[in-house]
Design a protein around this motif. Structure first.
Motif, PDB file in Angstrom:
ATOM      1  N   ALA B 296       0.831  -1.211   0.000  1.00  0.00           N
ATOM      2  CA  ALA B 296       0.000   0.000   0.000  1.00  0.00           C
ATOM      3  C   ALA B 296       0.863   1.257   0.000  1.00  0.00           C
ATOM      4  CB  ALA B 296      -0.921  -0.012   1.213  1.00  0.00           C
ATOM      5  N   VAL B 297       1.910   1.273   0.840  1.00  0.00           N
ATOM      6  CA  VAL B 297       2.784   2.455   0.895  1.00  0.00           C
ATOM      7  C   VAL B 297       3.540   2.603  -0.430  1.00  0.00           C
ATOM      8  CG1 VAL B 297       4.738   3.538   2.081  1.00  0.00           C
ATOM      9  CG2 VAL B 297       2.993   2.364   3.401  1.00  0.00           C
ATOM     10  N   ASP B 298       4.022   1.485  -0.966  1.00  0.00           N
ATOM     11  CA  ASP B 298       4.709   1.521  -2.267  1.00  0.00           C
ATOM     12  C   ASP B 298       3.801   2.121  -3.337  1.00  0.00           C
ATOM     13  OD1 ASP B 298       7.080   0.567  -1.463  1.00  0.00           O
ATOM     14  OD2 ASP B 298       6.968  -1.367  -2.477  1.00  0.00           O
ATOM     15  N   GLY B 299       2.556   1.684  -3.339  1.00  0.00           N
ATOM     16  CA  GLY B 299       1.594   2.185  -4.322  1.00  0.00           C
ATOM     17  C   GLY B 299       1.449   3.694  -4.227  1.00  0.00           C
ATOM     18  N   ARG B 300       1.359   4.183  -3.013  1.00  0.00           N
ATOM     19  CA  ARG B 300       1.197   5.634  -2.824  1.00  0.00           C
ATOM     20  C   ARG B 300       2.460   6.375  -3.250  1.00  0.00           C
ATOM     21  NH1 ARG B 300      -3.305   7.479  -0.051  1.00  0.00           N
ATOM     22  NH2 ARG B 300      -4.616   5.776   0.635  1.00  0.00           N
ATOM     23  N   ILE B 301       3.623   5.789  -2.951  1.00  0.00           N
ATOM     24  CA  ILE B 301       4.883   6.447  -3.341  1.00  0.00           C
ATOM     25  C   ILE B 301       4.958   6.543  -4.872  1.00  0.00           C
ATOM     26  CG2 ILE B 301       7.393   6.166  -3.414  1.00  0.00           C
ATOM     27  CD1 ILE B 301       7.215   4.917  -0.606  1.00  0.00           C
ATOM     28  N   LEU B 320      13.625  -2.539   2.795  1.00  0.00           N
ATOM     29  CA  LEU B 320      14.234  -2.312   1.483  1.00  0.00           C
ATOM     30  C   LEU B 320      13.167  -2.151   0.402  1.00  0.00           C
ATOM     31  CD1 LEU B 320      17.035  -2.043   0.234  1.00  0.00           C
ATOM     32  CD2 LEU B 320      16.897  -4.423  -0.419  1.00  0.00           C
ATOM     33  N   ILE B 321      12.046  -2.853   0.556  1.00  0.00           N
ATOM     34  CA  ILE B 321      10.961  -2.721  -0.431  1.00  0.00           C
ATOM     35  C   ILE B 321      10.482  -1.265  -0.461  1.00  0.00           C
ATOM     36  CG2 ILE B 321       8.617  -3.467  -1.033  1.00  0.00           C
ATOM     37  CD1 ILE B 321       9.232  -6.142   0.329  1.00  0.00           C
ATOM     38  N   LEU B 322      10.326  -0.685   0.715  1.00  0.00           N
ATOM     39  CA  LEU B 322       9.853   0.701   0.802  1.00  0.00           C
ATOM     40  C   LEU B 322      10.926   1.683   0.318  1.00  0.00           C
ATOM     41  CD1 LEU B 322       8.194   0.566   4.350  1.00  0.00           C
ATOM     42  CD2 LEU B 322       7.009   0.619   2.170  1.00  0.00           C
ATOM     43  N   SER B 323      12.139   1.527   0.839  1.00  0.00           N
ATOM     44  CA  SER B 323      13.158   2.537   0.553  1.00  0.00           C
ATOM     45  C   SER B 323      13.646   2.474  -0.897  1.00  0.00           C
ATOM     46  CB  SER B 323      14.333   2.412   1.526  1.00  0.00           C
ATOM     47  OG  SER B 323      14.812   1.098   1.553  1.00  0.00           O
TER      48      SER B 323
END
Lengths: 221, 411
Positions: B296-301, B320-323
């Motif tokens: 969900a956070v990745d999608g928003r980024i 690492l997925i997020l950053s």
């Protein structure tokens, strides 16, 4: 009162948890277990707070046709559908529990949720590769040392280097060298960080228990 | 509204469902096949020679340790398949099953429904498989002699943690001393922390670009001190964002964190003199599930391309997925965590990383409040003690004089 009551609760629970680490028996131990149960109960109720908030925000987005509102439709449908499936699985007489293998809830879990989670986790492999590529570029002295160390660790762990140099160096020299890097320089660095973290947690906890750090309750004096 | 992407998402979900169903079909034959252990013939399995029960030390009187000698018939590939442990009140003598252990295991801790001060008896039966003449098999239970009566005892102090208490008292006393000193106006020097100094510039960049700032407070609840440290930093970040009139979003993975973050941000906006700029939907809950949250956070980024992203709190495999997603989106990223295994990932993918203790120091550093800075000095005092102890310990251990580590060990 808006500040004092949370600070008092924080102080009492903090002191009880800290002391019960050293004094397991008696009323302290019992109080710690009671507080632990309370945390579980509060967290269980708080889940609904989050779920309802998510639903509310999604529905508002859909109603206002905000940017990317289609994703909110997916969220709302999945959320309501999963809750409905869970309720049906829990209360339908043909199932003993909502976790039974034949329930619709279990179907969603096994066939949608688990594969999607596994997919996200699998993506990590590609991110590790791209992050490693950037981290191992020899831009300065530290990065060059990192590059050399990682070359030996990866080559020793695979174990590619021992296979290549087998005619020249007998045995597991590179595997042993990789093990040495991991056991000594890496462990020393990690322990230094761990000591700092432990002290940081202690100082931070003291600040919270003594009411010096108040940001988590909205700050202010 | 572009409806293609949500439709693609739905299609992907159905595709995954189809694939996983297909996998289930493939595995059905295997799942339905019953694995029947070969039962070795039993001639006369021998019972457990002896059973001893003792109070578990340094606990609250809620557990008893049960140990037994292995049956002489318990050998690799033998007929013994496990042990069944029974317990009885000493005054009644009626045994009830409290658990099972596998073959080759010789102890268990009875930690359920144990009352301190009550005498209990324990018995351990050997479970062995017997093959009958017609090829069928059944399980035999060969009882042992019961143990002598034993009662759990409440210990008022955990002696295994004595040294931890001593060091805690010393460092806590030093911390309180430095806090008091700072309150009296003593000079407190704190070294510069690059990652924290970059907070203003990072938010300023977002302001100039007209994009959002994301603050990700980790995936643990408010009972994790890292989350508390992250929320404390959020307070300062929120004040700067309010001052610069930059949109700050906080996606959370725990309801309690959402509520706390809202309160903190509301206060920050008020302090910055812009209480009307705060909107409750700046802080929102996504999901408790680790990878669903990361997705969900990745999608928003990816969709909103924030100019600045903060990661402050407890992170695990999703770090690492997020950053990396944030890096690919071109955001300036500042991370801080006390999870040593995730630090290398943040260092590789983020512009600034607060390493371990720096996360806890960040709030004090940003506030510049003397009492908070004083607590950092207490932290440094503790580090000084451990540094000296390490140096001294290495010398003493090398000279084979004394093992200093015993004074820093928690059993």
């Amino acid at each position: 009162m808006r500040r004092e009551v949370p600070l008092l609760i924080t102080f009492i629970t903090g002191v009880v948890f800290a002391l019960s680490y050293f004094i397991p028996g008696g009323w302290l131990g019992q109080t710690e277990r009671v507080f632990g149960d309370w945390i579980t109960i509060v967290q269980a109720f708080a889940v609904w707070l989050g779920v309802l908030n998510l639903l509310k925000i999604s529905l508002i987005k859909i109603q206002r046709k905000e940017h990317d509102w289609g994703y909110s439709v997916v969220i709302a449908v999945c959320l309501v559908g999963t809750i409905a499936a869970g309720m049906y699985s829990g209360f339908a007489p043909q199932f003993e529990s909502f976790r039974d293998p034949e329930t619709p809830f279990n179907f969603i879990f096994r066939n949608i949720f688990a594969p999607l989670g596994a997919t996200m986790f699998a993506i990590l492999a590609f991110y590790v590769a791209s992050a490693s590529y950037r981290a191992f570029r020899a831009r300065n002295r530290e990065a060059t040392i990192l590059l050399i160390a990682s070359f030996f660790v990866m080559g020793g762990r695979v174990p590619l280097l021992d296979s290549i140099f087998m005619p020249i160096i007998d045995g597991t020299f590179f595997a042993d060298f990789a093990g040495w890097i991991m056991s000594y320089p890496v462990t020393a660095g990690q322990r230094a960080i761990a000591i700092g973290i432990a002290l940081g947690i202690m100082a931070s906890s003291l600040r919270v228990i003594l009411g010096i750090e108040r940001s988590h309750i909205g700050g202010g004096n | 509204m572009n409806v293609r992407r949500p439709l693609c998402l739905l299609f992907a979900v159905f595709a995954i469902v189809g694939l996983s169903r297909a996998q289930d079909g493939d595995g059905a034959d295997t799942a339905s096949a019953e694995i029947i252990a070969e039962a070795a013939p039993v001639i006369s399995p021998l019972p457990v020679p002896s059973v001893t029960a003792s109070d578990v030390p340094n606990d609250d009187g809620s557990a008893i340790l049960v140990e037994w000698e292995l049956s002489p018939s318990d050998s690799v590939g033998g007929a013994v398949v496990g042990y069944r442990i029974y317990r009885a009140f000493a005054d009644s003598g009626v045994f009830v099953v409290i658990g099972n252990r596998s073959a080759r295991q010789n102890s268990t801790v009875n930690g359920e429904e144990v009352e301190p001060g009550v005498d209990y008896l324990y018995r351990v039966d050997v479970l062995a498989v017997r093959t009958n003449a017609d090829g069928s098999s059944d399980t035999l239970a060969i009882p042992s002699q019961s143990s002598v009566p034993v009662a759990a005892v409440v210990q008022w102090f955990n002696t295994d943690r004595l040294w931890a208490l001593i060091w805690f008292v010393i460092i806590a006393a030093a911390t309180i001393y430095f806090i008091e000193k700072a309150k009296r106006g003593g000079n407190i020097y704190v070294r510069k922390i690059g990652g924290i100094d970059a907070v203003d510039d990072a938010i300023g960049r977002a302001t100039e670009m007209g994009r959002k700032v994301f603050f990700v407070p980790g995936i643990q609840d408010m009972n994790d001190v890292q989350t508390i440290a992250g929320i404390a930093i959020l307070g300062r970040v929120g004040a700067v964002a309010a001052e610069y009139e930059t949109r700050l979003e906080v996606p959370t993975s725990r309801s309690m964190v959402m509520v706390t973050a809202r309160e903190t941000l509301k206060e920050s906006y008020s302090k910055a003199g812009r209480p009307d700029s705060f909107q409750e939907d700046q802080v929102y809950y996504l999901t408790d599930e680790q990878f669903a949250y990361a997705a969900a956070v990745d999608g928003r980024i990816v969709r909103e391309r924030p100019a600045t992203i903060f990661y402050m709190g407890a992170f695990f495999a999703e770090s690492l997925i997020l950053s990396e997603t944030g890096n690919a989106a071109g955001a300036i990223q500042i991370a801080g965590t006390a999870e040593p295994t995730q630090l290398p990932f943040f260092v590789a993918a983020c512009d600034y990383t607060l390493l371990g203790e720096e996360l806890f120091a960040a709030s004090a550093y940003l506030s510049r409040e003397p009492r908070q800075l004083g607590s950092l000095k207490g932290q440094d005092f503790g580090k000084g003690i451990f540094l000296l102890a390490i140096l001294l310990g290495v010398i003493l251990a090398t000279a084979n004089l004394i093992d200093l580590s015993q004074y820093f060990r928690i059993n």
